[in-house]
Motif scaffolding. Structure first.
Motif, PDB file in Angstrom:
ATOM      1  N   ASP A 254       5.890   5.257 -11.965  1.00 10.96           N
ATOM      2  CA  ASP A 254       5.463   3.938 -11.484  1.00 10.96           C
ATOM      3  C   ASP A 254       3.957   3.761 -11.683  1.00 10.96           C
ATOM      4  O   ASP A 254       3.305   3.058 -10.905  1.00 10.96           O
ATOM      5  N   GLU A 255       3.404   4.379 -12.728  1.00 11.99           N
ATOM      6  CA  GLU A 255       1.956   4.388 -12.881  1.00 11.99           C
ATOM      7  C   GLU A 255       1.383   3.064 -13.366  1.00 11.99           C
ATOM      8  O   GLU A 255       0.186   2.810 -13.190  1.00 11.99           O
ATOM      9  N   ALA A 256       2.193   2.185 -13.937  1.00 12.58           N
ATOM     10  CA  ALA A 256       1.707   0.831 -14.236  1.00 12.58           C
ATOM     11  C   ALA A 256       1.367   0.119 -12.926  1.00 12.58           C
ATOM     12  O   ALA A 256       0.373  -0.618 -12.842  1.00 12.58           O
TER      13      ALA A 256
ATOM     14  N   PHE B 285       0.824  -1.211   0.000  1.00 13.27           N
ATOM     15  CA  PHE B 285       0.000   0.000   0.000  1.00 13.27           C
ATOM     16  C   PHE B 285       0.855   1.258   0.000  1.00 13.27           C
ATOM     17  O   PHE B 285       0.495   2.253  -0.633  1.00 13.27           O
ATOM     18  N   THR B 286       1.980   1.237   0.685  1.00 12.63           N
ATOM     19  CA  THR B 286       2.819   2.439   0.688  1.00 12.63           C
ATOM     20  C   THR B 286       3.413   2.693  -0.695  1.00 12.63           C
ATOM     21  O   THR B 286       3.574   3.851  -1.096  1.00 12.63           O
ATOM     22  N   ARG B 287       3.723   1.619  -1.430  1.00 10.53           N
ATOM     23  CA  ARG B 287       4.184   1.830  -2.813  1.00 10.53           C
ATOM     24  C   ARG B 287       3.042   2.381  -3.668  1.00 10.53           C
ATOM     25  O   ARG B 287       3.275   3.223  -4.555  1.00 10.53           O
ATOM     26  N   TYR B 288       1.827   1.904  -3.435  1.00 10.25           N
ATOM     27  CA  TYR B 288       0.676   2.472  -4.146  1.00 10.25           C
ATOM     28  C   TYR B 288       0.589   3.978  -3.900  1.00 10.25           C
ATOM     29  O   TYR B 288       0.410   4.767  -4.853  1.00 10.25           O
ATOM     30  N   LEU B 289       0.720   4.394  -2.651  1.00 11.43           N
ATOM     31  CA  LEU B 289       0.650   5.825  -2.350  1.00 11.43           C
ATOM     32  C   LEU B 289       1.761   6.594  -3.062  1.00 11.43           C
ATOM     33  O   LEU B 289       1.542   7.711  -3.541  1.00 11.43           O
ATOM     34  N   ALA B 290       2.933   6.001  -3.131  1.00 11.47           N
ATOM     35  CA  ALA B 290       4.044   6.658  -3.851  1.00 11.47           C
ATOM     36  C   ALA B 290       3.775   6.684  -5.352  1.00 11.47           C
ATOM     37  O   ALA B 290       4.059   7.686  -6.029  1.00 11.47           O
TER      38      ALA B 290
END
Length: 296
Positions: free
Chosen positions: A238-240, A7-12
């Protein structure tokens, strides 16, 4: 999306998506109001709720929200998830250590309602920020709590409020596309978190009059749609991963839903994931931003 969803990578990964989406006229109205109305002989007190990993703090610095007036800022950022706050501490280490002139950032793991209860009889904030948060909350409960922490005449900035439109393009199957989107939106309207209703798929449009009902004045409002598309056959930054997360959310919410044929839903997800892998999926989500002044 694999089982290693982060989830933290999603937020980034959505930082660049948010940067494009945020309504610049609303942001400029906020910046002008901060510059013209918040000057003080004491540090200006800012509160961000649902601060995640600190991307809005970074944005305020990079976009110069507090730069013009030159006043000192005490910025408190809270989030209910300790994992988010831990990442924020690393990302913002230079700010929490006083590395940005005039800006002091304090991070805290806290539930919104518990934090609001602790603020009673304390000095209120001059500006409150909630980014991509209000559509996850029960607006009639959350909004008075949020605005109640701001001094009369203080400011609010509520950005990326979902407003009932999701598009996955190109169309795969008109009927299946429509069912997935409608059921996903319905899940937002019926969501319960910690025993509380939490969310509304039409928060964006309902926020205007909800703010007025709380005695707040809307100074600016405008659309802030997420639009993610490939450029030259590839996605930015990192939008993929961001798109994979959106499909993960849809899958985890709707898997086993009685109104969806399981086989057809699996095929729909597989097609969408192949589109992400091939740089072909376009994703749009309609949202609204608001800024304004708290009544006295």
């Amino acid at each position: 999306m694999t089982d290693a969803f982060d989830f933290t990578r999603y937020l980034a990964s959505k930082r660049t998506v948010d940067d494009r989406a945020l309504n610049r006229q609303v942001w400029q109205t906020l910046a002008d109001a901060v510059d013209g109305e918040l000057m003080s002989d004491r540090p200006v007190r800012v509160l961000e709720v649902g601060a995640g990993i600190g991307t809005m703090v970074e944005r305020c610095v990079e976009w110069g929200l507090f730069a013009r007036s030159g006043f000192d800022v005490d910025y408190t950022a809270i989030d209910s998830e300790e994992s988010n706050v831990e990442v924020a501490r690393r990302r913002l280490a230079h700010l929490t250590a006083g590395g940005e002139k005039g800006l002091r950032v304090r991070l805290e793991t806290a539930d919104l309602y518990d934090f609001a209860a602790r603020q009673e009889n304390r000095q209120r904030f001059d500006l409150i920020i909630a980014h991509a948060l209000l559509d996850l909350l029960h607006l009639p409960t959350a909004l008075p709590s949020l605005l109640g922490m701001v001094r009369p005449g203080g400011l609010f900035y509520f950005s990326i409020n979902f407003d009932g439109a999701t598009l996955f393009l190109p169309e795969v199957d008109t009927g299946m596309d429509g069912r997935v989107e409608a059921l996903y939106h319905r899940s937002m309207d019926t969501r319960v978190t910690d025993g509380r209703p939490s969310g509304d798929s039409r928060t964006g449009r309902r926020l205007f009059h909800a703010l007025q009902a709380c005695g707040a004045e809307v100074l600016a409002a405008g659309s802030s749609d997420w639009v993610v598309h490939p450029v030259g056959g590839a996605y930015r930054a990192d939008e993929a991963y961001f798109l994979g997360c959106i499909l993960h959310f849809v899958e985890s919410t709707l898997r086993g839903h009685p109104e969806l044929d399981a086989r057809e839903f699996e095929e729909w997800l597989a097609v969408r994931r192949r589109q992400v892998g091939g740089g072909a999926l376009v994703y749009v989500a309609h949202q609204l931003d608001y800024c304004g002044r708290v009544g006295g």
